[in-house]
Design an enzyme around this catalytic site. Structure first.
Site, short mmCIF file in Angstrom:
data_model
loop_
_atom_site.label_atom_id
_atom_site.label_comp_id
_atom_site.label_asym_id
_atom_site.label_seq_id
_atom_site.Cartn_x
_atom_site.Cartn_y
_atom_site.Cartn_z
N TYR A 61 -7.35 37.05 -38.01
CA TYR A 61 -6.69 36.13 -37.08
C TYR A 61 -5.33 36.16 -36.82
O TYR A 61 -4.65 36.69 -37.69
CB TYR A 61 -6.99 34.63 -37.85
CG TYR A 61 -6.32 33.52 -37.16
CD1 TYR A 61 -7.21 32.70 -36.20
CD2 TYR A 61 -5.02 33.13 -37.26
CE1 TYR A 61 -6.81 31.60 -35.50
CE2 TYR A 61 -4.61 32.16 -36.53
CZ TYR A 61 -5.34 31.20 -35.54
OH TYR A 61 -4.95 30.47 -34.80
N GLU B 182 -4.19 32.56 -29.21
CA GLU B 182 -4.84 32.59 -30.40
C GLU B 182 -6.05 33.69 -30.16
O GLU B 182 -6.87 33.67 -29.02
CB GLU B 182 -5.53 31.37 -30.63
CG GLU B 182 -6.34 31.38 -32.00
CD GLU B 182 -6.93 30.19 -32.12
OE1 GLU B 182 -6.58 29.44 -33.24
OE2 GLU B 182 -8.13 29.90 -31.73
#
Length: 360
Positions: free
Chosen positions: A75, A163
């Site tokens: 991530y 993101e």
């Protein structure tokens, strides 16, 4: 190949389609025929995920893209963080899952690196994050360069969020351990839209709440909620306080609607149209503190809107609380209107009255 439903919400892979119960808005396919079959299952149907709410979002397009074989997924995000007075890079070795879940259950698996906006993202900081995530070999340098490129994108486009979940390291056998961003979510600063006009031409209003779109067109701020008491206020802080007091009295707000400090009569009228377009609304509370926005202007707008929309016919009670600049003039206008408008002495009184009225 991978087929991905294109909606403005995360959690698509774990979602399901309202009409058919078909599970998964992201599918890996092995042939063109399978791609076509999956696209037919998605296009034109409503995908429900943990981020869309129970109403879901309609899938109008799908992305078909080459798949990659990867051995590791991580991530990565670039955000504006008030605590650090600027941009930060956030990463976790636990990619491919909800970052909120990681933060709750494995907070030690999240690393935040503040970025000096004057210096930018350094190679040292990028390499530090790449190693924390778990990249190995020459993928560390590749990941570092991609992080610098993503930060450049973040700054140049006035993003509030970039993101990547997940950013992956491919298998050595097929792709020689390269780094790919295989899913992304980008958020842009509305106030910087004048600098990013092309980006904002890509906006798809069909993906948004039509009430929010209508409010934006007339310069109002609207957020739909799940309750039955419509709120019209001036100022975000006052809006939050109004919703809190409504809940304190056992009611549920149906929206957050801020007319701001410079609304005119026409905008107030449009605000009422938006409020009454929600079939769940059983009562409306107008809570105005007159500063820049004068109470008599609000009163005229309320009277014009209540007259045209005919709240009495719709069976929607209206409670108005005014305070501040020109409050006496505003109250006189409301009293002389001949309309069924119940006034309140303060916010607590207003909330109690609208909660009671909305239950009848």
């Amino acid at each position: 190949m991978v087929v991905k439903s294109q909606i403005l919400a995360g959690g698509r892979g774990k979602g399901y389609f309202k009409e058919t119960g078909f599970k998964g808005g992201v599918k890996v396919c092995q042939s063109p025929d399978e791609v076509e079959a999956m696209a037919k299952e998605m296009i034109g149907k409503t995908l429900i995920t943990n981020q869309t709410g129970p109403e879901g979002q309609r899938v109008q397009t799908v992305l078909v893209h080459e798949g990659v074989d990867f051995s590791k997924e991580y991530y990565l995000a670039f955000l504006l963080e008030r605590a650090h007075d600027g941009p930060v890079m956030v990463g976790s070795p636990m990619g491919g899952m909800e970052i909120e879940e990681v933060a709750e259950k494995h907070p030690d698996k999240i690393k935040t690196i503040p970025i000096d906006i004057r210096e930018g993202l350094t190679k040292t900081a990028g390499k530090q994050m790449a190693q924390f995530l778990g990249f190995t070999g020459k993928a560390i340098d590749d990941a570092t360069e991609q992080m610098r490129g993503l930060y450049d994108l973040f700054i140049k486009n006035d993003c509030i969020q970039v993101e990547i979940n997940p950013i992956v390291q491919t298998t050595k056998e097929h792709y020689d351990e390269k780094v790919y961003c295989i899913d992304a979510k980008l958020g842009f600063d509305d106030f910087a839209g004048f600098r990013n006009k092309e980006v904002f031409t890509w906006k798809d209003p069909t993906m948004e709440d039509p009430r929010e779109v209508a409010a934006e067109l007339v310069g109002l701020n609207y957020v739909g909620l799940s309750g039955n008491i419509g709120c019209m206020v001036n100022g975000a802080g006052l809006a939050m306080a109004t919703m809190d007091v409504i809940k304190l009295h056992g009611g549920e707000p149906a929206n957050f609607l801020d007319v701001g400090g410079g609304a005119n009569e026409k905008q107030v009228e449009e605000a009422f149209k938006i409020l009454t377009s929600d079939p769940k609304v059983k009562g409306i509370l107008v809570n105005i503190f007159g500063g820049i926005m004068k109470c008599d202007v609000i009163a005229r707008g309320v009277i014009a809107a209540a007259s045209k929309i005919d709240l009495k016919k719709k069976g929607i009670p209206l409670v108005v609380r005014l305070a501040g600049t020109n409050v006496d003039e505003g109250k006189k206008l409301l009293d002389a209107s001949g309309l069924l408008i119940e006034s309140a002495s303060d916010l607590d009184d207003a909330a109690a009255k609208i909660v009671k009225a909305s239950r009848k």
